[in-house]
Enzyme design. Structure first.
Site, PDB file in Angstrom:
ATOM      1  N   LYS A 217       5.337 -48.674  10.386  1.00  0.00           N
ATOM      2  CA  LYS A 217       6.394 -48.139  11.223  1.00  0.00           C
ATOM      3  C   LYS A 217       5.344 -47.397  12.268  1.00  0.00           C
ATOM      4  O   LYS A 217       4.214 -47.049  11.895  1.00  0.00           O
ATOM      5  CB  LYS A 217       7.471 -47.291  10.910  1.00  0.00           C
ATOM      6  CG  LYS A 217       8.560 -48.061  10.170  1.00  0.00           C
ATOM      7  CD  LYS A 217       9.730 -47.688  10.082  1.00  0.00           C
ATOM      8  CE  LYS A 217      10.909 -48.689   9.428  1.00  0.00           C
ATOM      9  NZ  LYS A 217      11.818 -48.175   8.546  1.00  0.00           N
ATOM     10  N   ARG A 253      10.544 -48.643   0.487  1.00  0.00           N
ATOM     11  CA  ARG A 253      10.736 -50.144   1.039  1.00  0.00           C
ATOM     12  C   ARG A 253       9.699 -50.317   1.718  1.00  0.00           C
ATOM     13  O   ARG A 253       9.089 -49.783   2.804  1.00  0.00           O
ATOM     14  CB  ARG A 253      11.862 -50.176   2.046  1.00  0.00           C
ATOM     15  CG  ARG A 253      12.265 -51.183   2.712  1.00  0.00           C
ATOM     16  CD  ARG A 253      13.472 -51.222   3.662  1.00  0.00           C
ATOM     17  NE  ARG A 253      14.084 -52.489   4.200  1.00  0.00           N
ATOM     18  CZ  ARG A 253      13.427 -53.172   5.408  1.00  0.00           C
ATOM     19  NH1 ARG A 253      12.367 -52.488   5.842  1.00  0.00           N
ATOM     20  NH2 ARG A 253      13.726 -54.111   5.909  1.00  0.00           N
TER      21      ARG A 253
HETATM   22  N1  HH2 Z   1      13.781 -50.135   8.279  1.00  0.00           N
HETATM   23  C1  HH2 Z   1      14.047 -51.637   8.868  1.00  0.00           C
HETATM   24  C2  HH2 Z   1      15.078 -52.315   8.155  1.00  0.00           C
HETATM   25  N2  HH2 Z   1      15.727 -52.078   7.342  1.00  0.00           N
HETATM   26  N3  HH2 Z   1      16.453 -50.427   5.657  1.00  0.00           N
HETATM   27  C3  HH2 Z   1      16.465 -49.311   5.110  1.00  0.00           C
HETATM   28  N4  HH2 Z   1      17.067 -48.892   4.043  1.00  0.00           N
HETATM   29  N5  HH2 Z   1      15.471 -48.219   5.315  1.00  0.00           N
HETATM   30  C4  HH2 Z   1      14.477 -48.628   6.354  1.00  0.00           C
HETATM   31  O1  HH2 Z   1      13.576 -47.795   6.756  1.00  0.00           O
HETATM   32  C5  HH2 Z   1      14.609 -49.969   7.316  1.00  0.00           C
HETATM   33  C6  HH2 Z   1      15.668 -50.850   6.765  1.00  0.00           C
HETATM   34  C7  HH2 Z   1      13.158 -51.923   9.619  1.00  0.00           C
HETATM   35  O2  HH2 Z   1      11.989 -52.516   9.393  1.00  0.00           O
HETATM   36  P1  HH2 Z   1      11.500 -54.145   9.115  1.00  0.00           P
HETATM   37  O3  HH2 Z   1      12.767 -54.794   8.295  1.00  0.00           O
HETATM   38  O4  HH2 Z   1      10.293 -54.451   8.761  1.00  0.00           O
HETATM   39  O5  HH2 Z   1      11.802 -54.641  10.486  1.00  0.00           O
HETATM   40  P2  HH2 Z   1      13.124 -55.160  11.636  1.00  0.00           P
HETATM   41  O6  HH2 Z   1      14.331 -54.395  11.410  1.00  0.00           O
HETATM   42  O7  HH2 Z   1      12.205 -55.550  12.829  1.00  0.00           O
HETATM   43  O8  HH2 Z   1      13.194 -56.643  10.771  1.00  0.00           O
END
Ligand code: HH2
Length: 281
Positions: A217, A253
């Protein structure tokens, strides 16, 4: 009857991220193709992930969201291939997507809206016996990073999650199946994100396992001095995951599973040695 979440996913458990999306902030679409996503999911499980979190909608700052049909088009081939064979969670706020995912074998619903996005999701999770992660988000992805402000971020996030936990339990989802997540980067600036980790004990006072998603992040790039960073490095992500584990987080995660599993195994060995030294002889 499903075993309590803390037994099924002991501290520390790694949740690997498989974004079946063209536009995630963190990985530039490397798993948008189903075959790539399937291979990534299998590799993550082999590398020690306790869960593989499959998602078909980016929630990056500024994103608009996609329809249930598009989300299903992205995730179903992946779930079809792996959800019967590996422990999978589904990263969705949509009941329709969660239902298909659970029918295909997903064990946990990871809802970044904490059951505020789709009125049918709570009932469906309750009936299915799935585990659930409730996450805090201020605003919505399209606007959430526009100067987020809080009086006290830690008490506000904790009060929100306490209310959502109560809502979920009243909807019939057993408390022991639920984890809570302060939502790093979801309507929070660098100071908010680090304050949430520093005072994780406040969230832990709700007595539910905590999920932390700090991996890659932007605050991790910004704390290293790059004011315009949109992601953080692997090394910075591991530092945040270990700090979160040491403050009591249960599920981390992450995008880079093997490296986090190794780092957390060392942190765990130190914690175990600590516990052994403190035990009465
Ligand atoms: N962060 C993201 C998505 N889902 N779920 C939980 N429980 N906690 C988090 O911190 C979280 C999440 C965002 O990260 P990422 O999936 O890598 O990115 P994107 O939403 O752009 O697909």
């Amino acid at each position: 009857m499903t075993s309590p979440l803390e037994e099924r996913f002991p501290r520390p458990s790694v949740m690997g991220v498989v974004n079946v999306t063209p536009d995630s902030f963190s990985d530039g679409g490397v798993n948008y193709d189903a075959a790539d996503a399937i291979a990534s999911a299998r590799r993550m499980a082999a590398d020690g992930a306790a869960l593989v979190d499959v998602g078909g909608e980016s929630t990056r700052p500024g994103s608009e969201g996609v329809s249930a049909a598009e989300e299903l088009r992205r995730v179903v081939p992946v779930l079809d291939a792996v959800a019967g064979e590996l422990p999978v969670s589904i990263d969705t706020a949509k009941a329709e997507v969660a239902k298909v995912a659970i029918d295909l074998g997903a064990k946990l619903v990871n809802d970044v809206t904490a059951l505020r996005g789709d009125a049918r999701l709570a009932e469906f999770v309750a009936e299915s016996g799935a585990y659930l992660c409730l996450m805090h988000m201020r605003g919505e992805p399209r606007t959430m990073q526009a100067e987020p402000r809080y009086g006290d971020v830690v008490s506000e996030v904790t009060a929100f999650l306490e209310e959502r936990l109560r809502f979920a339990v009243e909807a019939g989802i057993p408390e022991e199946r639920i984890a809570l997540d302060p939502g790093i980067g979801f309507g929070k600036n660098l100071q908010h994100n680090f304050e949430l980790l520093r005072r994780l004990d406040v969230l832990l006072s709700l007595r539910r396992p905590v999920v932390i998603g700090f991996s890659r992040k932007r605050s991790l790039g910004r704390v290293l001095g790059d004011a315009d960073a949109v992601t953080g490095s692997l090394a910075a992500s591991i530092g945040a995951a270990v700090a979160a584990y040491e403050r009591g987080a249960t599920i981390l995660r992450v995008h880079d599973v093997r490296e986090h599993v190794e780092a957390l195994a060392v942190a765990r060995a130190v914690a175990d040695a600590d516990a052994a030294a403190a035990a009465p002889r």
